[in-house]
Enzyme design. Structure first.
Site, PDB file in Angstrom:
ATOM      1  N   GLY A   5       0.850  -1.208   0.000  1.00 54.44           N
ATOM      2  CA  GLY A   5       0.000   0.000   0.000  1.00 54.44           C
ATOM      3  C   GLY A   5       0.875   1.244   0.000  1.00 54.44           C
ATOM      4  O   GLY A   5       0.526   2.271   0.585  1.00 54.44           O
ATOM      5  N   GLY A  10      -0.212   5.142  -1.162  1.00 57.12           N
ATOM      6  CA  GLY A  10      -1.263   5.888  -0.484  1.00 57.12           C
ATOM      7  C   GLY A  10      -0.721   7.065   0.319  1.00 57.12           C
ATOM      8  O   GLY A  10       0.464   7.398   0.259  1.00 57.12           O
ATOM      9  N   GLN A  11      -1.618   7.680   1.102  1.00 59.85           N
ATOM     10  CA  GLN A  11      -1.250   8.886   1.864  1.00 59.85           C
ATOM     11  C   GLN A  11      -0.077   8.613   2.803  1.00 59.85           C
ATOM     12  O   GLN A  11       0.881   9.379   2.855  1.00 59.85           O
ATOM     13  CB  GLN A  11      -2.458   9.398   2.673  1.00 59.85           C
ATOM     14  CG  GLN A  11      -2.163  10.730   3.358  1.00 59.85           C
ATOM     15  CD  GLN A  11      -3.214  11.138   4.392  1.00 59.85           C
ATOM     16  OE1 GLN A  11      -4.125  10.374   4.720  1.00 59.85           O
ATOM     17  NE2 GLN A  11      -3.072  12.345   4.909  1.00 59.85           N
ATOM     18  N   ASP A  44       2.046  -2.060  -4.358  1.00 60.73           N
ATOM     19  CA  ASP A  44       0.682  -1.520  -4.319  1.00 60.73           C
ATOM     20  C   ASP A  44      -0.100  -2.144  -5.475  1.00 60.73           C
ATOM     21  O   ASP A  44       0.500  -2.636  -6.436  1.00 60.73           O
ATOM     22  CB  ASP A  44       0.717   0.011  -4.487  1.00 60.73           C
ATOM     23  CG  ASP A  44      -0.524   0.692  -3.926  1.00 60.73           C
ATOM     24  OD1 ASP A  44      -0.399   1.380  -2.888  1.00 60.73           O
ATOM     25  OD2 ASP A  44      -1.620   0.539  -4.503  1.00 60.73           O
ATOM     26  N   ILE A  45      -1.435  -2.083  -5.375  1.00 59.10           N
ATOM     27  CA  ILE A  45      -2.279  -2.529  -6.494  1.00 59.10           C
ATOM     28  C   ILE A  45      -2.246  -1.478  -7.605  1.00 59.10           C
ATOM     29  O   ILE A  45      -2.468  -1.790  -8.779  1.00 59.10           O
ATOM     30  CB  ILE A  45      -3.723  -2.807  -5.999  1.00 59.10           C
ATOM     31  CG1 ILE A  45      -4.500  -3.639  -7.008  1.00 59.10           C
ATOM     32  CG2 ILE A  45      -4.474  -1.519  -5.689  1.00 59.10           C
ATOM     33  CD1 ILE A  45      -5.812  -4.198  -6.468  1.00 59.10           C
ATOM     34  N   ASN A 103      -1.728  -7.168  -5.653  1.00 58.73           N
ATOM     35  CA  ASN A 103      -3.049  -7.141  -5.026  1.00 58.73           C
ATOM     36  C   ASN A 103      -2.909  -7.993  -3.771  1.00 58.73           C
ATOM     37  O   ASN A 103      -2.605  -9.187  -3.860  1.00 58.73           O
ATOM     38  CB  ASN A 103      -4.100  -7.736  -5.971  1.00 58.73           C
ATOM     39  CG  ASN A 103      -5.488  -7.720  -5.332  1.00 58.73           C
ATOM     40  OD1 ASN A 103      -5.634  -7.497  -4.126  1.00 58.73           O
ATOM     41  ND2 ASN A 103      -6.507  -7.952  -6.138  1.00 58.73           N
ATOM     42  N   ILE A 104      -3.141  -7.401  -2.606  1.00 62.70           N
ATOM     43  CA  ILE A 104      -2.888  -8.113  -1.357  1.00 62.70           C
ATOM     44  C   ILE A 104      -3.781  -9.350  -1.208  1.00 62.70           C
ATOM     45  O   ILE A 104      -3.495 -10.243  -0.397  1.00 62.70           O
ATOM     46  CB  ILE A 104      -3.018  -7.153  -0.143  1.00 62.70           C
ATOM     47  CG1 ILE A 104      -2.487  -7.802   1.121  1.00 62.70           C
ATOM     48  CG2 ILE A 104      -4.447  -6.680   0.066  1.00 62.70           C
ATOM     49  CD1 ILE A 104      -1.095  -8.322   1.023  1.00 62.70           C
ATOM     50  N   TYR A 154     -15.309  -0.318   7.939  1.00 64.47           N
ATOM     51  CA  TYR A 154     -13.886  -0.050   8.130  1.00 64.47           C
ATOM     52  C   TYR A 154     -13.490  -0.264   9.597  1.00 64.47           C
ATOM     53  O   TYR A 154     -12.512  -0.958   9.908  1.00 64.47           O
ATOM     54  CB  TYR A 154     -13.607   1.392   7.695  1.00 64.47           C
ATOM     55  CG  TYR A 154     -12.237   1.919   8.001  1.00 64.47           C
ATOM     56  CD1 TYR A 154     -11.115   1.410   7.346  1.00 64.47           C
ATOM     57  CD2 TYR A 154     -12.046   2.952   8.925  1.00 64.47           C
ATOM     58  CE1 TYR A 154      -9.852   1.917   7.603  1.00 64.47           C
ATOM     59  CE2 TYR A 154     -10.783   3.467   9.182  1.00 64.47           C
ATOM     60  CZ  TYR A 154      -9.692   2.949   8.522  1.00 64.47           C
ATOM     61  OH  TYR A 154      -8.440   3.445   8.781  1.00 64.47           O
ATOM     62  N   LYS A 174     -10.933  -3.016  11.419  1.00 66.52           N
ATOM     63  CA  LYS A 174      -9.781  -2.630  12.251  1.00 66.52           C
ATOM     64  C   LYS A 174      -9.882  -3.279  13.634  1.00 66.52           C
ATOM     65  O   LYS A 174      -8.872  -3.723  14.193  1.00 66.52           O
ATOM     66  CB  LYS A 174      -9.693  -1.099  12.375  1.00 66.52           C
ATOM     67  CG  LYS A 174      -9.301  -0.397  11.076  1.00 66.52           C
ATOM     68  CD  LYS A 174      -7.903  -0.790  10.615  1.00 66.52           C
ATOM     69  CE  LYS A 174      -7.488  -0.118   9.336  1.00 66.52           C
ATOM     70  NZ  LYS A 174      -6.214  -0.562   8.800  1.00 66.52           N
TER      71      LYS A 174
HETATM   72  P1  NAD Z   1      -4.746   5.280   1.266  1.00 68.12           P
HETATM   73  O1  NAD Z   1      -6.127   4.957   0.820  1.00 68.12           O
HETATM   74  O2  NAD Z   1      -4.196   6.620   0.967  1.00 68.12           O
HETATM   75  O3  NAD Z   1      -3.713   4.197   0.706  1.00 68.12           O
HETATM   76  C1  NAD Z   1      -4.006   2.819   0.678  1.00 68.12           C
HETATM   77  C2  NAD Z   1      -3.191   2.192  -0.421  1.00 68.12           C
HETATM   78  O4  NAD Z   1      -3.547   0.806  -0.468  1.00 68.12           O
HETATM   79  C3  NAD Z   1      -3.491   2.785  -1.802  1.00 68.12           C
HETATM   80  O5  NAD Z   1      -2.296   3.161  -2.449  1.00 68.12           O
HETATM   81  C4  NAD Z   1      -4.200   1.662  -2.547  1.00 68.12           C
HETATM   82  O6  NAD Z   1      -3.912   1.636  -3.936  1.00 68.12           O
HETATM   83  C5  NAD Z   1      -3.643   0.429  -1.835  1.00 68.12           C
HETATM   84  N1  NAD Z   1      -4.540  -0.721  -1.968  1.00 68.12           N
HETATM   85  C6  NAD Z   1      -5.880  -0.749  -1.882  1.00 68.12           C
HETATM   86  N2  NAD Z   1      -6.339  -1.983  -2.115  1.00 68.12           N
HETATM   87  C7  NAD Z   1      -5.245  -2.773  -2.319  1.00 68.12           C
HETATM   88  C8  NAD Z   1      -5.061  -4.153  -2.600  1.00 68.12           C
HETATM   89  N3  NAD Z   1      -6.102  -4.968  -2.746  1.00 68.12           N
HETATM   90  N4  NAD Z   1      -3.798  -4.621  -2.722  1.00 68.12           N
HETATM   91  C9  NAD Z   1      -2.723  -3.789  -2.596  1.00 68.12           C
HETATM   92  N5  NAD Z   1      -2.840  -2.466  -2.366  1.00 68.12           N
HETATM   93  C10 NAD Z   1      -4.097  -1.967  -2.231  1.00 68.12           C
HETATM   94  O7  NAD Z   1      -4.679   5.002   2.833  1.00 68.12           O
HETATM   95  P2  NAD Z   1      -3.658   5.595   3.900  1.00 68.12           P
HETATM   96  O8  NAD Z   1      -4.254   6.821   4.457  1.00 68.12           O
HETATM   97  O9  NAD Z   1      -2.282   5.634   3.339  1.00 68.12           O
HETATM   98  O10 NAD Z   1      -3.776   4.474   5.020  1.00 68.12           O
HETATM   99  C11 NAD Z   1      -2.841   3.426   5.158  1.00 68.12           C
HETATM  100  C12 NAD Z   1      -3.245   2.582   6.344  1.00 68.12           C
HETATM  101  O11 NAD Z   1      -3.314   3.408   7.520  1.00 68.12           O
HETATM  102  C13 NAD Z   1      -4.628   1.929   6.211  1.00 68.12           C
HETATM  103  O12 NAD Z   1      -4.592   0.667   6.814  1.00 68.12           O
HETATM  104  C14 NAD Z   1      -5.525   2.842   7.002  1.00 68.12           C
HETATM  105  O13 NAD Z   1      -6.623   2.165   7.522  1.00 68.12           O
HETATM  106  C15 NAD Z   1      -4.603   3.306   8.109  1.00 68.12           C
HETATM  107  N6  NAD Z   1      -5.025   4.576   8.691  1.00 68.12           N
HETATM  108  C16 NAD Z   1      -4.947   5.742   7.987  1.00 68.12           C
HETATM  109  C17 NAD Z   1      -5.367   6.929   8.577  1.00 68.12           C
HETATM  110  C18 NAD Z   1      -5.298   8.240   7.841  1.00 68.12           C
HETATM  111  O14 NAD Z   1      -5.781   9.252   8.360  1.00 68.12           O
HETATM  112  N7  NAD Z   1      -4.695   8.292   6.648  1.00 68.12           N
HETATM  113  C19 NAD Z   1      -5.882   6.916   9.876  1.00 68.12           C
HETATM  114  C20 NAD Z   1      -5.993   5.703  10.543  1.00 68.12           C
HETATM  115  C21 NAD Z   1      -5.523   4.528   9.959  1.00 68.12           C
HETATM  116  N1  SER Z   2      -8.501   8.848   8.681  1.00 62.79           N
HETATM  117  C1  SER Z   2      -9.225   7.607   8.670  1.00 62.79           C
HETATM  118  C2  SER Z   2     -10.567   7.767   8.076  1.00 62.79           C
HETATM  119  O1  SER Z   2     -11.090   8.866   8.138  1.00 62.79           O
HETATM  120  C3  SER Z   2      -9.370   7.112  10.085  1.00 62.79           C
HETATM  121  O2  SER Z   2      -8.935   5.800  10.132  1.00 62.79           O
HETATM  122  O3  SER Z   2     -11.104   6.812   7.582  1.00 62.79           O
END
Ligand code: NAD
Ligand code: SER
Length: 327
Positions: free
Chosen positions: A10, A13-14, A36-37, A52-53, A142, A146
């Site tokens: 992943g 992502g962010q 990443d996917i 793809n995970i 979601y 978690k």
């Molecule tokens: P994001 O959506 O920005 O990134 C997720 C990444 O996972 C993407 O690049 C997407 O292409 C990839 N992905 C989705 N499905 C996939 C698959 N089947 N196989 C492989 N890759 C796949 O999310 P993020 O904000 O970077 O979050 C990363 C982790 O942190 C997640 O587990 C999320 O739940 C957790 N998290 C994020 C936040 C936040 O505020 N950003 C807060 C709490 C928890």
């Molecule tokens: N930032 C995340 C969301 O809003 C919290 O896990 O989904």
């Protein structure tokens, strides 16, 4: 030369975008494999594997091919996207984690990182200074994934000795990368509008307080937890971590100190109900006592740094971060 070989799942992502960079700085470019996917948005540094995970076989192949010792498993669907497709969210978030834990067990990997979230809270959870161990009644798919994910992590630790570590991230705010479909995304979107000189229509109500954290603190927390000695950790559930808590109205007021003409209006949508099911602030004494967690950024410092960096990107078309990473 590091003996650790890291796989980030992943990575586009962010969080993955910023965390992969930090890991390359710590472990060296050849020791970090990103996956990443989605295809990478920028030119690839080091190894990238399309994954793809849900494809457990391919995950095993990647782990063996690169002699991986640690996985940072970030791939998931977040809260807002998750409510639009609950079935796919269950599949990706639960079966993806299951595949990661299985490869960790069978290949005897050293450590796994699995981020949890404030989305585990809901229902009767106390809203303020929420304790580490409390009622968990998540109201989104979601959040359910978690919460179950945390139990699965603890199960694999106790039954198979897989060293899974986890943090319940608050909403994360970053200038380097955009959020991917969560309820806290407004706290990033608002800055992009403010810096572009445009008004922002917020999808949450003005007084909705949520726990938030600036990305540099989130990355540091992640690396500090992963580098903490195993005998210091009292659990393998998601650790509460606290940094700041604010409402859209309070964030807008802070932005106005730098951009006085900034305008905000409110038009709450389905994400309001999700936000209302979460908590306002967390008690993170376990993280502070077990591995020395302490935040660096409060609302004022985060706002100043976000605007500074987004203005740089606007004026130059790039940021220090991009220059370091991609140029
Ligand atoms: P994001 O959506 O920005 O990134 C997720 C990444 O996972 C993407 O690049 C997407 O292409 C990839 N992905 C989705 N499905 C996939 C698959 N089947 N196989 C492989 N890759 C796949 O999310 P993020 O904000 O970077 O979050 C990363 C982790 O942190 C997640 O587990 C999320 O739940 C957790 N998290 C994020 C936040 C936040 O505020 N950003 C807060 C709490 C928890
Ligand atoms: N930032 C995340 C969301 O809003 C919290 O896990 O989904």
């Amino acid at each position: 030369m590091s003996a650790d070989k890291i796989l980030v799942i992943g990575s586009e992502g962010q969080i993955g975008t910023v965390l992969s960079h930090a890991l390359r700085e710590s472990y060296g470019i050849p020791n970090v494999v990103t996956s990443d996917i989605s295809s990478p948005r920028n030119s690839v540094i080091g190894h990238f594997e399309k994954l793809n995970i849900l494809d457990g076989q391919k995950l095993f192949e990647i782990v063996k091919k690169h002699k991986i010792t640690q996985i940072y498993h970030l791939a998931a669907l977040l809260s807002a996207k998750g409510e639009q497709n609950p079935r796919q969210t269950w599949d990706v978030n639960m079966n993806g984690l299951f595949n990661v834990l299985e490869v960790a067990r069978q290949e005897k990997l050293d450590k796994i990182y699995f981020p949890s979230s404030i989305a585990v809270f809901g229902g009767q959870t106390p809203k303020k200074a929420t304790p580490q161990f409390t009622v968990l009644q998540p109201e989104t798919m979601y959040g359910i994934t978690k919460e179950v994910g945390e139990h699965l992590a603890q199960y694999y630790y106790k039954k198979f000795n897989v060293d899974v570590r986890s943090i319940r991230y608050p909403g994360l705010i970053s200038y380097q990368s955009l959020p991917g479909g969560g309820t806290t995304d407004y706290a990033v979107d608002i800055f992009h509008k403010a810096v572009a000189g445009e008004p922002y229509e917020c999808f949450l109500d003005s007084d909705t307080h949520l726990p938030m954290m600036y990305m540099p603190d989130a990355i540091r927390a992640t690396l500090e937890l992963m580098n903490a000695p195993a005998d210091k950790l009292s659990m393998h559930y998601g650790y509460n971590v606290r940094s700041m808590s604010f409402s859209p109205e309070e964030l807008a007021a802070e932005i106005k100190k730098h951009i006085p003409d900034f305008q905000i209006s409110y038009n709450p949508d389905f994400r309001q109900k999700i936000a209302e099911s979460w908590v306002e602030s967390m008690n993170d004494s376990y993280a502070r006592n077990d591995w020395g967690w302490k935040e660096e950024f409060d609302l004022a410092a985060m706002t100043k740094d976000m605007i500074h960096n987004l203005l740089k990107i606007k004026n130059k078309g790039t940021s220090e971060y991009d220059e370091k990473m991609f140029l």
